[in-house]
Enzyme design. Structure first.
Site, PDB file in Angstrom:
ATOM      1  N   LYS A  42     -10.603 -36.333  25.602  1.00  0.00           N
ATOM      2  CA  LYS A  42     -11.324 -37.597  25.844  1.00  0.00           C
ATOM      3  C   LYS A  42     -11.073 -38.121  27.253  1.00  0.00           C
ATOM      4  O   LYS A  42     -12.013 -38.413  27.996  1.00  0.00           O
ATOM      5  CB  LYS A  42     -10.870 -38.672  24.841  1.00  0.00           C
ATOM      6  CG  LYS A  42     -11.059 -38.347  23.395  1.00  0.00           C
ATOM      7  CD  LYS A  42     -10.580 -39.483  22.512  1.00  0.00           C
ATOM      8  CE  LYS A  42      -9.110 -39.823  22.680  1.00  0.00           C
ATOM      9  NZ  LYS A  42      -8.202 -38.699  22.392  1.00  0.00           N
ATOM     10  N   SER A 107     -11.819 -44.587  26.370  1.00  0.00           N
ATOM     11  CA  SER A 107     -11.245 -43.384  25.743  1.00  0.00           C
ATOM     12  C   SER A 107     -10.112 -43.783  24.809  1.00  0.00           C
ATOM     13  O   SER A 107      -9.009 -44.113  25.268  1.00  0.00           O
ATOM     14  CB  SER A 107     -10.706 -42.436  26.813  1.00  0.00           C
ATOM     15  OG  SER A 107     -11.717 -42.073  27.720  1.00  0.00           O
TER      16      SER A 107
END
Length: 203
Positions: A42, A107
């Site tokens: 991510k 994220s």
């Protein structure tokens, strides 16, 4: 934890609209929410996308799980309740950035579907773009990567409430995009994201 305690408070409108700010920046503010297991990639793809966007002249800002927990959310742990509050706060912060016309790259493991849905609803209520990006890798791949050594500690019982080991991860059911960082190159992922943003009129 999210009970409303403030009284006699009212939203104060200004004379500059979100559309005005979008026009100034020549882009459309939006939140790209990267979710997935620790070690899924991510943050890696968000960092690469941030650089690519800036090189193209777009203002963006990256909100990362550890970074946020070092500051505004340093009073939260990893219980289910604290995780929910962590994500709620990030959702509100993301909305503020979007209102300024900034592209937000958030994220967070954000393991619970209901928590991510709350953030989506926050954006929907403000007529803001929210794109859920599921960075999907098998647990064994994430565990092999283990960039912070967290899986090893979780397996040893040194970390409690660790997603994928002692806590669940609820995968998105209708993510706007699914990336497979174990099968796609970082460059491919960034190109896919840029194309999606262009198609949606964000850039």
């Amino acid at each position: 934890m999210t009970d409303v305690k403030a009284t006699n408070v009212y939203w104060h409108d200004g004379e500059v609209s979100r559309e005005d700010r979008n026009k100034l920046l020549k882009q459309k503010g939006a939140t790209l929410w990267f979710t997935g297991l620790s070690g899924s990639g991510k943050s890696t793809v968000a960092v690469a996308l941030e650089k690519a966007l800036m090189e193209k002249g777009h203002l963006c800002y990256r909100l990362d799980g550890d970074n946020i927990r070092l500051g505004i959310n340093k009073n939260l742990g990893f219980s289910a309740e604290d995780r929910t509050e962590n994500i709620r706060r990030i959702g509100e912060i993301s909305k503020l950035f979007v209102d300024t016309g900034v592209i937000v790259l958030s994220s967070f493991v954000s393991p619970y579907r209901a928590d991510r849905d709350i953030v989506r609803e926050l954006h929907d209520a403000g007529d803001m773009d929210f794109l859920e990006i599921f960075v999907d890798v098998p647990l064994d791949v994430a565990e092999q990567r283990d960039p912070k050594g967290l899986y090893k500690k979780a397996r040893a019982g040194e970390i409690k409430n660790f997603t994928g080991i002692s806590d669940p991860y609820e995968a998105p059911l209708n993510a706007e995009l699914v990336l497979n960082s174990h099968e796609q190159s970082l460059e491919e992922e960034v190109e896919i994201l840029l194309a999606m943003m262009s198609e949606r009129g964000i850039i």
